[in-house]
Design a protein around this motif. Structure first.
Motif, PDB file in Angstrom:
ATOM      1  N   ASN A  43       0.808  -1.228   0.000  1.00  0.00           N
ATOM      2  CA  ASN A  43       0.000   0.000   0.000  1.00  0.00           C
ATOM      3  C   ASN A  43       0.839   1.276   0.000  1.00  0.00           C
ATOM      4  O   ASN A  43       0.367   2.330   0.430  1.00  0.00           O
ATOM      5  CB  ASN A  43      -0.956   0.024   1.192  1.00  0.00           C
ATOM      6  CG  ASN A  43      -1.975  -1.092   1.123  1.00  0.00           C
ATOM      7  OD1 ASN A  43      -2.404  -1.471   0.040  1.00  0.00           O
ATOM      8  ND2 ASN A  43      -2.359  -1.625   2.272  1.00  0.00           N
ATOM      9  N   VAL A  44       2.056   1.186  -0.491  1.00  0.00           N
ATOM     10  CA  VAL A  44       2.917   2.357  -0.632  1.00  0.00           C
ATOM     11  C   VAL A  44       2.990   2.719  -2.116  1.00  0.00           C
ATOM     12  O   VAL A  44       3.206   1.865  -2.970  1.00  0.00           O
ATOM     13  CB  VAL A  44       4.327   2.093  -0.082  1.00  0.00           C
ATOM     14  CG1 VAL A  44       5.254   3.269  -0.380  1.00  0.00           C
ATOM     15  CG2 VAL A  44       4.271   1.833   1.414  1.00  0.00           C
ATOM     16  N   LEU A  45       2.781   4.007  -2.425  1.00  0.00           N
ATOM     17  CA  LEU A  45       2.817   4.491  -3.799  1.00  0.00           C
ATOM     18  C   LEU A  45       3.969   5.467  -3.977  1.00  0.00           C
ATOM     19  O   LEU A  45       4.110   6.408  -3.204  1.00  0.00           O
ATOM     20  CB  LEU A  45       1.490   5.191  -4.139  1.00  0.00           C
ATOM     21  CG  LEU A  45       1.410   5.870  -5.508  1.00  0.00           C
ATOM     22  CD1 LEU A  45       1.477   4.846  -6.635  1.00  0.00           C
ATOM     23  CD2 LEU A  45       0.134   6.711  -5.618  1.00  0.00           C
ATOM     24  N   PHE A  78       1.659  -4.074  -3.879  1.00  0.00           N
ATOM     25  CA  PHE A  78       0.341  -4.655  -4.111  1.00  0.00           C
ATOM     26  C   PHE A  78       0.167  -5.972  -3.355  1.00  0.00           C
ATOM     27  O   PHE A  78       1.006  -6.881  -3.475  1.00  0.00           O
ATOM     28  CB  PHE A  78       0.151  -4.877  -5.613  1.00  0.00           C
ATOM     29  CG  PHE A  78      -1.203  -5.395  -6.007  1.00  0.00           C
ATOM     30  CD1 PHE A  78      -2.339  -4.644  -5.771  1.00  0.00           C
ATOM     31  CD2 PHE A  78      -1.326  -6.631  -6.609  1.00  0.00           C
ATOM     32  CE1 PHE A  78      -3.590  -5.106  -6.141  1.00  0.00           C
ATOM     33  CE2 PHE A  78      -2.564  -7.110  -6.984  1.00  0.00           C
ATOM     34  CZ  PHE A  78      -3.703  -6.350  -6.746  1.00  0.00           C
ATOM     35  N   LEU A  79      -0.887  -6.074  -2.564  1.00  0.00           N
ATOM     36  CA  LEU A  79      -1.302  -7.289  -1.865  1.00  0.00           C
ATOM     37  C   LEU A  79      -0.364  -7.732  -0.749  1.00  0.00           C
ATOM     38  O   LEU A  79      -0.794  -8.181   0.310  1.00  0.00           O
ATOM     39  CB  LEU A  79      -1.476  -8.461  -2.843  1.00  0.00           C
ATOM     40  CG  LEU A  79      -2.642  -8.365  -3.836  1.00  0.00           C
ATOM     41  CD1 LEU A  79      -2.652  -9.591  -4.734  1.00  0.00           C
ATOM     42  CD2 LEU A  79      -3.974  -8.223  -3.119  1.00  0.00           C
ATOM     43  N   THR A  80       0.921  -7.640  -0.978  1.00  0.00           N
ATOM     44  CA  THR A  80       1.900  -8.170  -0.046  1.00  0.00           C
ATOM     45  C   THR A  80       3.137  -7.286  -0.030  1.00  0.00           C
ATOM     46  O   THR A  80       3.329  -6.450  -0.919  1.00  0.00           O
ATOM     47  CB  THR A  80       2.288  -9.610  -0.436  1.00  0.00           C
ATOM     48  OG1 THR A  80       3.369 -10.060   0.384  1.00  0.00           O
ATOM     49  CG2 THR A  80       2.731  -9.667  -1.884  1.00  0.00           C
ATOM     50  N   GLU A  81       3.983  -7.500   0.969  1.00  0.00           N
ATOM     51  CA  GLU A  81       5.186  -6.675   1.108  1.00  0.00           C
ATOM     52  C   GLU A  81       6.234  -6.984   0.052  1.00  0.00           C
ATOM     53  O   GLU A  81       7.153  -6.194  -0.162  1.00  0.00           O
ATOM     54  CB  GLU A  81       5.807  -6.895   2.495  1.00  0.00           C
ATOM     55  CG  GLU A  81       4.882  -6.623   3.659  1.00  0.00           C
ATOM     56  CD  GLU A  81       4.551  -5.159   3.820  1.00  0.00           C
ATOM     57  OE1 GLU A  81       5.175  -4.329   3.143  1.00  0.00           O
ATOM     58  OE2 GLU A  81       3.663  -4.839   4.620  1.00  0.00           O
ATOM     59  N   ILE A  82       6.144  -8.127  -0.608  1.00  0.00           N
ATOM     60  CA  ILE A  82       7.215  -8.563  -1.502  1.00  0.00           C
ATOM     61  C   ILE A  82       6.833  -8.481  -2.979  1.00  0.00           C
ATOM     62  O   ILE A  82       7.588  -8.955  -3.831  1.00  0.00           O
ATOM     63  CB  ILE A  82       7.673  -9.994  -1.146  1.00  0.00           C
ATOM     64  CG1 ILE A  82       6.507 -10.975  -1.222  1.00  0.00           C
ATOM     65  CG2 ILE A  82       8.306 -10.010   0.240  1.00  0.00           C
ATOM     66  CD1 ILE A  82       6.905 -12.418  -0.923  1.00  0.00           C
ATOM     67  N   LEU A  83       5.696  -7.880  -3.275  1.00  0.00           N
ATOM     68  CA  LEU A  83       5.261  -7.723  -4.659  1.00  0.00           C
ATOM     69  C   LEU A  83       5.093  -6.247  -4.984  1.00  0.00           C
ATOM     70  O   LEU A  83       4.427  -5.512  -4.256  1.00  0.00           O
ATOM     71  CB  LEU A  83       3.939  -8.458  -4.890  1.00  0.00           C
ATOM     72  CG  LEU A  83       3.304  -8.295  -6.276  1.00  0.00           C
ATOM     73  CD1 LEU A  83       4.213  -8.870  -7.357  1.00  0.00           C
ATOM     74  CD2 LEU A  83       1.922  -8.944  -6.312  1.00  0.00           C
ATOM     75  N   LEU A  85       4.103  -3.599  -8.242  1.00  0.00           N
ATOM     76  CA  LEU A  85       3.691  -3.291  -9.604  1.00  0.00           C
ATOM     77  C   LEU A  85       4.274  -1.935  -9.987  1.00  0.00           C
ATOM     78  O   LEU A  85       4.277  -1.007  -9.178  1.00  0.00           O
ATOM     79  CB  LEU A  85       2.165  -3.242  -9.711  1.00  0.00           C
ATOM     80  CG  LEU A  85       1.402  -4.482  -9.238  1.00  0.00           C
ATOM     81  CD1 LEU A  85      -0.097  -4.284  -9.443  1.00  0.00           C
ATOM     82  CD2 LEU A  85       1.890  -5.737  -9.942  1.00  0.00           C
ATOM     83  N   ASN A  86       4.798  -1.827 -11.202  1.00  0.00           N
ATOM     84  CA  ASN A  86       5.424  -0.565 -11.572  1.00  0.00           C
ATOM     85  C   ASN A  86       5.213  -0.229 -13.040  1.00  0.00           C
ATOM     86  O   ASN A  86       4.889  -1.090 -13.863  1.00  0.00           O
ATOM     87  CB  ASN A  86       6.921  -0.564 -11.215  1.00  0.00           C
ATOM     88  CG  ASN A  86       7.642  -1.792 -11.747  1.00  0.00           C
ATOM     89  OD1 ASN A  86       7.496  -2.157 -12.904  1.00  0.00           O
ATOM     90  ND2 ASN A  86       8.427  -2.432 -10.888  1.00  0.00           N
ATOM     91  N   PHE A  87       5.388   1.038 -13.325  1.00  0.00           N
ATOM     92  CA  PHE A  87       5.271   1.555 -14.677  1.00  0.00           C
ATOM     93  C   PHE A  87       6.337   2.619 -14.866  1.00  0.00           C
ATOM     94  O   PHE A  87       6.435   3.568 -14.079  1.00  0.00           O
ATOM     95  CB  PHE A  87       3.878   2.155 -14.896  1.00  0.00           C
ATOM     96  CG  PHE A  87       3.763   2.962 -16.165  1.00  0.00           C
ATOM     97  CD1 PHE A  87       3.876   2.363 -17.403  1.00  0.00           C
ATOM     98  CD2 PHE A  87       3.538   4.329 -16.106  1.00  0.00           C
ATOM     99  CE1 PHE A  87       3.772   3.109 -18.572  1.00  0.00           C
ATOM    100  CE2 PHE A  87       3.429   5.086 -17.260  1.00  0.00           C
ATOM    101  CZ  PHE A  87       3.545   4.470 -18.498  1.00  0.00           C
ATOM    102  N   GLY A 118       5.238  -3.516 -15.429  1.00  0.00           N
ATOM    103  CA  GLY A 118       5.735  -4.803 -14.974  1.00  0.00           C
ATOM    104  C   GLY A 118       5.500  -5.049 -13.499  1.00  0.00           C
ATOM    105  O   GLY A 118       4.854  -4.259 -12.798  1.00  0.00           O
ATOM    106  N   ALA A 119       6.039  -6.156 -13.036  1.00  0.00           N
ATOM    107  CA  ALA A 119       5.913  -6.558 -11.636  1.00  0.00           C
ATOM    108  C   ALA A 119       7.234  -7.149 -11.167  1.00  0.00           C
ATOM    109  O   ALA A 119       7.918  -7.856 -11.913  1.00  0.00           O
ATOM    110  CB  ALA A 119       4.793  -7.577 -11.468  1.00  0.00           C
ATOM    111  N   LYS A 120       7.575  -6.852  -9.911  1.00  0.00           N
ATOM    112  CA  LYS A 120       8.794  -7.373  -9.286  1.00  0.00           C
ATOM    113  C   LYS A 120       8.407  -8.161  -8.044  1.00  0.00           C
ATOM    114  O   LYS A 120       7.604  -7.699  -7.242  1.00  0.00           O
ATOM    115  CB  LYS A 120       9.732  -6.218  -8.930  1.00  0.00           C
ATOM    116  CG  LYS A 120      11.029  -6.657  -8.273  1.00  0.00           C
ATOM    117  CD  LYS A 120      11.954  -5.479  -8.066  1.00  0.00           C
ATOM    118  CE  LYS A 120      11.367  -4.464  -7.102  1.00  0.00           C
ATOM    119  NZ  LYS A 120      12.286  -3.345  -6.854  1.00  0.00           N
TER     120      LYS A 120
END
Length: 324
Positions: A43-45, A78-83, A85-87, A118-120
């Motif tokens: 939940n950090v942007l 997103f959803l968890t601390e280890i995922l 999503l980026n642009f 993408g996603a990391k």
């Protein structure tokens, strides 16, 4: 089928029970090009943007190109601390001059140079998975040996898609509107020093794929000021190069960072230089009041308390200031 269901269950259990990766201070990917292994936190942007200018001179084509552009990025836990999503992307305007007789012809190109979504995903964190070496109360020599734990990096995987639209002059002829990008990311934390390595495969389904690596060494000089050096290599049939970057960043409060950087290369087809400056701002909607204290002093990406001591640590982009 039973084993598949069990495997999926373990994956989801691992994701949603993951230990906190939240940091008390902003974890920007600027000003360099590499991505660090850790995500921004649930939940950090992050909003990250900057401008750059430079020049390319090609000795074979006898061309001289002035470049002005802007880079931008969005990152969200997103959803968890280890995922994450980026642009990332960039918009570039360039003017190329080619000598003709006693004068010169000029050609202007203006468009989006890159856009990648993408996603990391963090797959291994030594700070959690590897036990810290205990102090040997009976042997001074044993305590002076190399701590193998410090040699084990955090590891993430990245998958993304480059996309373009309309008639983009920065695309090669025959290039698809959408193409894949993947990366393996490692990160070592050694006190106030951090080493990040990215191994990248870009547009590997196209006729002219690109492969490369980015190697970034960051050092926190004060709690708010840090510097970095970076080497990037491109391997492709259309364009191959080695770039060197350097720069610095300063932290204003826990959510705002400014940076400056530059790059050069070592060939004349073309010879290149660029300078860039930018800002990063964090919107912190993190709801978990707990986060892991860093067992590595000065972790640049993951832990809040140590980041407050060491300040900025960069993570992420391409020679124009974008994440190509």
């Amino acid at each position: 089928m039973h084993y598949l269901k069990v495997g999926i269950a373990f994956i989801f259990l691992g994701i949603f029970s993951a230990n906190a990766q939240y940091t008390e201070t902003i974890n920007s990917n600027r000003p360099g090009e590499s991505q660090g292994a850790y995500a921004v936190g649930k939940n950090v942007l992050h909003l990250e943007a900057g401008g750059y200018l430079g020049n390319d001179k090609h000795s074979l084509f006898n061309s001289d190109t002035d470049i002005l552009g802007a880079s931008y990025g969005l990152r969200y836990g997103f959803l968890t601390e280890i995922l994450e999503l980026n642009f990332f992307g960039s918009f570039q305007d360039q003017v190329t001059s080619v000598p003709v007789g006693n004068g010169a012809d000029e050609f202007r190109t203006t468009n989006f140079r890159s856009n990648t979504i993408g996603a990391k995903f963090l797959v291994f964190d030594p700070g959690i998975s590897v036990k810290e070496r205990k102090v040997n109360l009976y042997s001074w020599d044993a305590n002076q040996r190399i701590n193998l734990r410090s040699l084990i990096p955090a590891v993430s995987v990245y998958a993304g898609a480059n996309f373009s639209w309309w008639e983009n002059p920065y695309m090669f002829e025959g290039e698809s509107i959408i193409s894949p990008k993947a990366a393996l990311i490692t990160q070592h934390n050694w006190g106030r020093w951090v080493l990040v390595m990215n191994f990248i495969a870009d547009k590997f389904t196209e006729e002219y794929p690109s492969y490369g690596g980015i190697f970034t060494l960051t050092h926190a000089i004060t709690p708010k000021f840090a510097v970095f050096g970076e080497f990037q290599t491109y391997i492709s049939d259309l364009y191959a190069d080695d770039l060197v970057r350097g720069g610095a960043a300063y932290l204003f409060g826990k959510n705002f960072q400014v940076d400056i950087s530059g790059l050069v290369n070592f060939k004349d087809t073309p010879s290149r230089w660029q300078v860039a400056a930018g800002v990063s701002y964090r919107f912190d909607f993190h709801e978990d009041d707990e986060y892991i204290e860093d067992t590595y002093e000065g972790d640049r990406n993951q832990r809040g308390e140590e980041l407050e001591e060491t300040g900025f640590y960069k993570e992420n982009e391409d020679d124009d200031g974008s994440n190509e």
